[in-house]
Design an enzyme around this catalytic site. Structure first.
Site, PDB file in Angstrom:
ATOM      1  N   LYS A 113       0.838  -1.211   0.000  1.00  0.00           N
ATOM      2  CA  LYS A 113       0.000   0.000   0.000  1.00  0.00           C
ATOM      3  C   LYS A 113       0.865   1.250   0.000  1.00  0.00           C
ATOM      4  O   LYS A 113       0.479   2.274  -0.567  1.00  0.00           O
ATOM      5  CB  LYS A 113      -0.931   0.011   1.216  1.00  0.00           C
ATOM      6  CG  LYS A 113      -2.043  -1.013   1.146  1.00  0.00           C
ATOM      7  CD  LYS A 113      -3.075  -0.736   2.235  1.00  0.00           C
ATOM      8  CE  LYS A 113      -4.176  -1.765   2.265  1.00  0.00           C
ATOM      9  NZ  LYS A 113      -5.088  -1.579   3.404  1.00  0.00           N
ATOM     10  N   LYS A 198      -5.231 -11.048  -6.508  1.00  0.00           N
ATOM     11  CA  LYS A 198      -6.305 -11.172  -5.523  1.00  0.00           C
ATOM     12  C   LYS A 198      -7.497 -10.288  -5.896  1.00  0.00           C
ATOM     13  O   LYS A 198      -7.299  -9.168  -6.372  1.00  0.00           O
ATOM     14  CB  LYS A 198      -5.716 -10.701  -4.181  1.00  0.00           C
ATOM     15  CG  LYS A 198      -6.436 -11.113  -2.966  1.00  0.00           C
ATOM     16  CD  LYS A 198      -5.726 -10.580  -1.728  1.00  0.00           C
ATOM     17  CE  LYS A 198      -5.907  -9.074  -1.589  1.00  0.00           C
ATOM     18  NZ  LYS A 198      -5.586  -8.533  -0.272  1.00  0.00           N
ATOM     19  N   LYS A 201     -10.894  -4.679  -3.166  1.00  0.00           N
ATOM     20  CA  LYS A 201     -11.744  -3.485  -3.230  1.00  0.00           C
ATOM     21  C   LYS A 201     -11.037  -2.362  -3.961  1.00  0.00           C
ATOM     22  O   LYS A 201     -11.672  -1.453  -4.483  1.00  0.00           O
ATOM     23  CB  LYS A 201     -12.037  -2.987  -1.813  1.00  0.00           C
ATOM     24  CG  LYS A 201     -12.992  -3.822  -1.022  1.00  0.00           C
ATOM     25  CD  LYS A 201     -13.032  -3.281   0.408  1.00  0.00           C
ATOM     26  CE  LYS A 201     -13.877  -4.130   1.322  1.00  0.00           C
ATOM     27  NZ  LYS A 201     -13.645  -3.811   2.736  1.00  0.00           N
TER      28      LYS A 201
HETATM   29  P1  AMP Z   1     -10.719  -5.907   3.802  1.00  0.00           P
HETATM   30  O1  AMP Z   1     -11.563  -5.754   2.608  1.00  0.00           O
HETATM   31  O2  AMP Z   1      -9.282  -5.693   3.505  1.00  0.00           O
HETATM   32  O3  AMP Z   1     -11.214  -5.167   5.006  1.00  0.00           O
HETATM   33  O4  AMP Z   1     -10.809  -7.453   4.176  1.00  0.00           O
HETATM   34  C1  AMP Z   1     -11.827  -8.018   4.974  1.00  0.00           C
HETATM   35  C2  AMP Z   1     -11.662  -9.506   5.093  1.00  0.00           C
HETATM   36  O5  AMP Z   1     -11.821 -10.120   3.803  1.00  0.00           O
HETATM   37  C3  AMP Z   1     -10.307  -9.982   5.612  1.00  0.00           C
HETATM   38  O6  AMP Z   1     -10.472 -11.092   6.467  1.00  0.00           O
HETATM   39  C4  AMP Z   1      -9.574 -10.366   4.352  1.00  0.00           C
HETATM   40  O7  AMP Z   1      -8.577 -11.335   4.604  1.00  0.00           O
HETATM   41  C5  AMP Z   1     -10.690 -10.940   3.503  1.00  0.00           C
HETATM   42  N1  AMP Z   1     -10.406 -10.817   2.078  1.00  0.00           N
HETATM   43  C6  AMP Z   1     -10.206  -9.671   1.373  1.00  0.00           C
HETATM   44  N2  AMP Z   1      -9.970  -9.943   0.063  1.00  0.00           N
HETATM   45  C7  AMP Z   1     -10.019 -11.309  -0.062  1.00  0.00           C
HETATM   46  C8  AMP Z   1      -9.877 -12.216  -1.169  1.00  0.00           C
HETATM   47  N3  AMP Z   1      -9.644 -11.783  -2.403  1.00  0.00           N
HETATM   48  N4  AMP Z   1     -10.006 -13.539  -0.909  1.00  0.00           N
HETATM   49  C9  AMP Z   1     -10.272 -13.994   0.330  1.00  0.00           C
HETATM   50  N5  AMP Z   1     -10.416 -13.200   1.408  1.00  0.00           N
HETATM   51  C10 AMP Z   1     -10.299 -11.871   1.233  1.00  0.00           C
END
Ligand code: AMP
Ligand code: TRP
Length: 335
Positions: A113, A198, A201
């Site tokens: 990031k 991956k 968002k």
């Molecule tokens: P975040 O969107 O970064 O707040 O992530 C929220 C949760 O979603 C966390 O537990 C991440 O590890 C999981 N997560 C985010 N992107 C992925 C992805 N592409 N595959 C699996 N888990 C994800």
């Protein structure tokens, strides 16, 4: 014996996508009956990258509503907003003072990031994992269900807890060391536009992800345009076909069919046959979530009550740990 404690959270930055759902929230929901769960919307983490103040509050409630829509059950789970419980910020400060800088500089997510932000990178982004450690340690969580990308932050949380106990525990463990809970399939959902990246968002292309609130025609369009390969016959685990593996995995998880069943079902299919099937499955799987979400958003008073109750329960648990930590550090407590 009392139930083990689970804590997890998601940031209110953008729409939740299938990676968030399959990697994190579905694991929470599937296992919730066995545990005493705390699920927070981590809005303090959301400002570690540039954010929009005009939508922060609304985005935060929307994520809380999505937790409920995905099936988080208030009989065994507490939903709350991180910034409503000041103990998170306070413990983060206390833990900052015992965390070596080079532990944070090593974090892969920070490095990734930080590159995007160049010279402007804020201290908050570096400190992000310490706040996450505070989130987890305040609730004495036994298990933390997250996607694969958070594994390193969980290891850091364990290191911080052990260091604190070693320095200030006088032989006792003041902070409880948590365990990561990472599912086998779905822990790393890949982009629809590139099976080696991956689903995220922050990807500028909307076509790279399926969001939980995408309407049926958007889902259909995204699947129609998603990257595939020219080979007929679909299969899992072929390293040269990352998109094929990802799409079959998504199909298996969303349909609830085991991997072996999907492998047989799809072994002779071409993409022209698979894509409509995948589209229908995704639309059907997301429909109940979308219906429930609309219901919850139509009754703002209900969500307010859920979050008020959540804040009360969370505050009580968090403040108990905070007092233990401050006492171990030698602070006098206000009388
Ligand atoms: P975040 O969107 O970064 O707040 O992530 C929220 C949760 O979603 C966390 O537990 C991440 O590890 C999981 N997560 C985010 N992107 C992925 C992805 N592409 N595959 C699996 N888990 C994800
Ligand atoms: N860092 C996590 C993510 O990006 C979100 C998060 C913050 C979290 N605090 C947490 C996850 C505590 C689990 C437990 O996904």
């Amino acid at each position: 014996m009392s139930k083990k404690r689970v804590l997890s959270g998601v940031q209110p930055t953008g729409n939740l996508h299938l990676g968030n759902y399959l990697g994190a929230i579905k694991t929470w929901v599937d296992g919730q009956g066995q545990y005493d769960n705390f699920f927070c919307v981590v809005d303090l983490h959301a400002i570690t990258v540039p954010h929009n103040p005009a939508t922060l509050a609304q985005d935060t409630s929307a994520i809380a509503a999505l937790y409920l829509a995905c099936g988080v059950d208030l009989n065994c789970s507490t939903i709350f907003i991180q910034s409503h419980v000041p103990a998170h910020s306070e413990l983060a400060w206390l833990l900052n003072c015992i965390t070596p800088l080079n532990w944070l500089e090593r974090m892969i997510q920070f490095k990734e990031k930080a590159i995007k932000q160049g010279e402007d990178v804020g201290v908050g982004l570096l400190d992000y994992p310490v706040l996450m450690a505070a989130d987890i340690l305040l609730y004495e969580a036994d298990q933390v269900p997250v996607g694969e990308d958070q594994k390193q932050h969980l290891e850091l949380t364990r290191d911080i807890a052990n260091r604190f106990n070693h320095l200030y525990g006088k032989g006792e463990s003041v902070l409880k060391c948590p365990n990561p809970m990472i599912r086998k399939e779905g822990a790393r959902v890949m982009s629809l536009a590139d099976g080696t990246r991956k689903m995220s968002k922050s990807d500028p292309s909307e076509l790279s992800r399926l969001n939980l609130l995408d309407p049926p025609d958007t889902i259909a369009q995204k699947i129609k345009k998603c990257k595939t390969d020219p080979i007929k016959g679909l299969e899992f685990d072929n390293r040269d076909r990352p998109e094929c593996h990802n799409l079959l995995t998504l199909y298996s998880l969303l349909s609830g069919k085991p991997k072996e069943t999907v492998a047989l079902e799809c072994q002779d299919m071409g993409w022209g046959q698979f894509k409509p099937l995948m589209t229908e499955t995704a639309i059907e799987a997301l429909k109940p979530i979308q219906t429930k979400y609309a219901e919850i958003m139509g009754d703002p008073g209900y969500l307010e009550t859920v979050l008020r109750d959540g804040r009360e329960k969370a505050t009580e648990v968090a403040n108990t740990t905070l007092v233990k930590v401050k006492t171990a550090l030698g602070y006098s407590l206000p009388t």
